[in-house]
Structures are given as C-alpha cells and as structure tokens.
Write an enzyme that holds these catalytic residues in place. Sequence first.
Site, PDB file in Angstrom:
ATOM      1  N   HIS A  17       0.840  -1.211   0.000  1.00 56.21           N
ATOM      2  CA  HIS A  17       0.000   0.000   0.000  1.00 56.21           C
ATOM      3  C   HIS A  17       0.869   1.252   0.000  1.00 56.21           C
ATOM      4  O   HIS A  17       0.610   2.199  -0.743  1.00 56.21           O
ATOM      5  CB  HIS A  17      -0.884   0.042   1.255  1.00 56.21           C
ATOM      6  N   LYS A  41     -15.802  -7.666   4.851  1.00 56.08           N
ATOM      7  CA  LYS A  41     -14.676  -8.572   5.114  1.00 56.08           C
ATOM      8  C   LYS A  41     -14.435  -8.833   6.594  1.00 56.08           C
ATOM      9  O   LYS A  41     -13.532  -9.578   6.944  1.00 56.08           O
ATOM     10  CB  LYS A  41     -13.393  -7.986   4.518  1.00 56.08           C
ATOM     11  N   ARG A  90      -2.273  -6.194  -8.578  1.00 53.30           N
ATOM     12  CA  ARG A  90      -1.193  -7.138  -8.311  1.00 53.30           C
ATOM     13  C   ARG A  90      -1.119  -8.225  -9.362  1.00 53.30           C
ATOM     14  O   ARG A  90      -0.084  -8.493  -9.922  1.00 53.30           O
ATOM     15  CB  ARG A  90      -1.385  -7.795  -6.939  1.00 53.30           C
ATOM     16  N   SER A 128      -2.686  -7.641   2.893  1.00 51.35           N
ATOM     17  CA  SER A 128      -2.977  -7.509   4.326  1.00 51.35           C
ATOM     18  C   SER A 128      -3.256  -8.881   4.936  1.00 51.35           C
ATOM     19  O   SER A 128      -2.893  -9.149   6.080  1.00 51.35           O
ATOM     20  CB  SER A 128      -4.195  -6.603   4.536  1.00 51.35           C
TER      21      SER A 128
HETATM   22  P1  ADP Z   1      -9.719  -3.702  -0.752  1.00 46.61           P
HETATM   23  O1  ADP Z   1     -10.475  -4.531   0.238  1.00 46.61           O
HETATM   24  O2  ADP Z   1     -10.445  -2.478  -1.170  1.00 46.61           O
HETATM   25  O3  ADP Z   1      -9.144  -4.447  -1.911  1.00 46.61           O
HETATM   26  P2  ADP Z   1      -7.030  -3.552   0.303  1.00 46.61           P
HETATM   27  O4  ADP Z   1      -6.595  -2.849   1.531  1.00 46.61           O
HETATM   28  O5  ADP Z   1      -6.857  -5.011   0.227  1.00 46.61           O
HETATM   29  O6  ADP Z   1      -8.529  -3.102   0.111  1.00 46.61           O
HETATM   30  O7  ADP Z   1      -6.311  -2.912  -0.957  1.00 46.61           O
HETATM   31  C1  ADP Z   1      -6.429  -1.551  -1.265  1.00 46.61           C
HETATM   32  C2  ADP Z   1      -5.791  -1.305  -2.611  1.00 46.61           C
HETATM   33  O8  ADP Z   1      -4.390  -1.527  -2.531  1.00 46.61           O
HETATM   34  C3  ADP Z   1      -6.288  -2.197  -3.738  1.00 46.61           C
HETATM   35  O9  ADP Z   1      -6.325  -1.450  -4.925  1.00 46.61           O
HETATM   36  C4  ADP Z   1      -5.235  -3.275  -3.826  1.00 46.61           C
HETATM   37  O10 ADP Z   1      -5.161  -3.829  -5.122  1.00 46.61           O
HETATM   38  C5  ADP Z   1      -4.001  -2.462  -3.509  1.00 46.61           C
HETATM   39  N1  ADP Z   1      -2.920  -3.295  -2.982  1.00 46.61           N
HETATM   40  C6  ADP Z   1      -2.951  -4.131  -1.918  1.00 46.61           C
HETATM   41  N2  ADP Z   1      -1.756  -4.753  -1.742  1.00 46.61           N
HETATM   42  C7  ADP Z   1      -0.958  -4.312  -2.739  1.00 46.61           C
HETATM   43  C8  ADP Z   1       0.387  -4.608  -3.148  1.00 46.61           C
HETATM   44  N3  ADP Z   1       1.137  -5.491  -2.488  1.00 46.61           N
HETATM   45  N4  ADP Z   1       0.863  -3.964  -4.240  1.00 46.61           N
HETATM   46  C9  ADP Z   1       0.086  -3.084  -4.911  1.00 46.61           C
HETATM   47  N5  ADP Z   1      -1.179  -2.785  -4.603  1.00 46.61           N
HETATM   48  C10 ADP Z   1      -1.700  -3.380  -3.531  1.00 46.61           C
END
Ligand code: ADP
Length: 157
Positions: A17, A41, A90, A128
């Site tokens: 992030h 979630k 990703r 996460s």
């Molecule tokens: P959501 O539940 O909205 O997907 P996340 O917190 O999992 O929320 O992810 C928020 C954003 O960050 C999403 O666009 C996700 O694709 C991106 N993201 C999460 N992990 C990574 C990573 N390792 N590299 C790039 N983008 C990421």
Amino acid sequence: MRIGIYPGSFDPVTYGHLDIILRSAKMFDRLIIAVLKNNAKNPVFTVEERVELLKKVTKGIDHVTVESFDGLLADFAKQRNANTIVRGLRAVTDFEYELQIAQLNHKMNSDVDTIFLTTSLEYSYLSSSVVREIASYHGDISHFVPAEIIDAVQAKF
Ligand code: ADP
C-alpha cells in the site's frame, strides 16, 4: 487542484500500500487515503485503528491525508471534489473485480475516473491477509509492514 482518492480496507496497511501511496502522491496536489468503514470482510483492525496506522506511516508526506468513509465511494469522491480514484493491481485475478468497480463508479459519478498502478515487483505477493496470517503465528512481519507499526500489528494477535 488535482485531488486523488486511494480507497481500501488497509487491514492493516502494508509496504505494498505504501508503495502505491508514494507513487500516486506525486500525481496529485492532494491524495486522500479513504479507509472503508462498512466492510463485509469483517476487519481485524477497527476503522479508527486502520486510520491511525495509515497516519503513522504517511506522517512525513504533507499533501496526503487519511479519512474513513461509509457508503458509496462515488459519493465520497464527489463530496471531496476528487476526480481520480487510485487502485493497485497485483495480478490478473485483481483485474476482473477492479474493472467492474471502476465502471460502476464512473457510471454513478461521471466526473470520476479510476487509474491503476501496477504493483512493484517486490510487493506483488504482499497483501494484508498475508500479514495477518504471519502475525497470528507470531512470525516476523518486518519485511511486510513499516517499522513504526510493527508493535501495533503484533499487539493485535
Ligand atoms: P480492498 O479490500 O479495497 O481491496 P485492500 O486494503 O486489500 O482493500 O487494498 C487496497 C488497494 O491496494 C487495492 O487497490 C489493492 O489492489 C491495492 N494493494 C494491496 N496490496 C498491494 C500490493 N502489495 N501492491 C500493490 N497494490 C496493492
């Protein structure tokens, strides 16, 4: 003024992030990190905790702010005068869902467009949920989350 929104669950924020935050912050005069409150979630960290952790890791970047939001992202973007939503991609598996959401958001608020940043290679495996899994076994999470939040993340488990 160019205002961007980076929405997500951030349960908890990871280096993946942070990478997207640092790269997209350069594209806007203001970047709002928007933490989703109503989350199907079932998050481990409360929305207040997720906001706090994000504030800690973005402390030095002055045009980045962190807020929580409830309801539709398209409405929140309108309220904040933001024209761009930032999401990270990703793998191909992210794409189908993201495409649908981006099209939906544009339909609901035609002023808003979504841009996608591809993940940096070193974080393509990172999520996460991986962090939560490792932390739950008291494993070393120092490669996955910024140093200033390690204690807070470990304390949850
Ligand atoms: P959501 O539940 O909205 O997907 P996340 O917190 O999992 O929320 O992810 C928020 C954003 O960050 C999403 O666009 C996700 O694709 C991106 N993201 C999460 N992990 C990574 C990573 N390792 N590299 C790039 N983008 C990421």
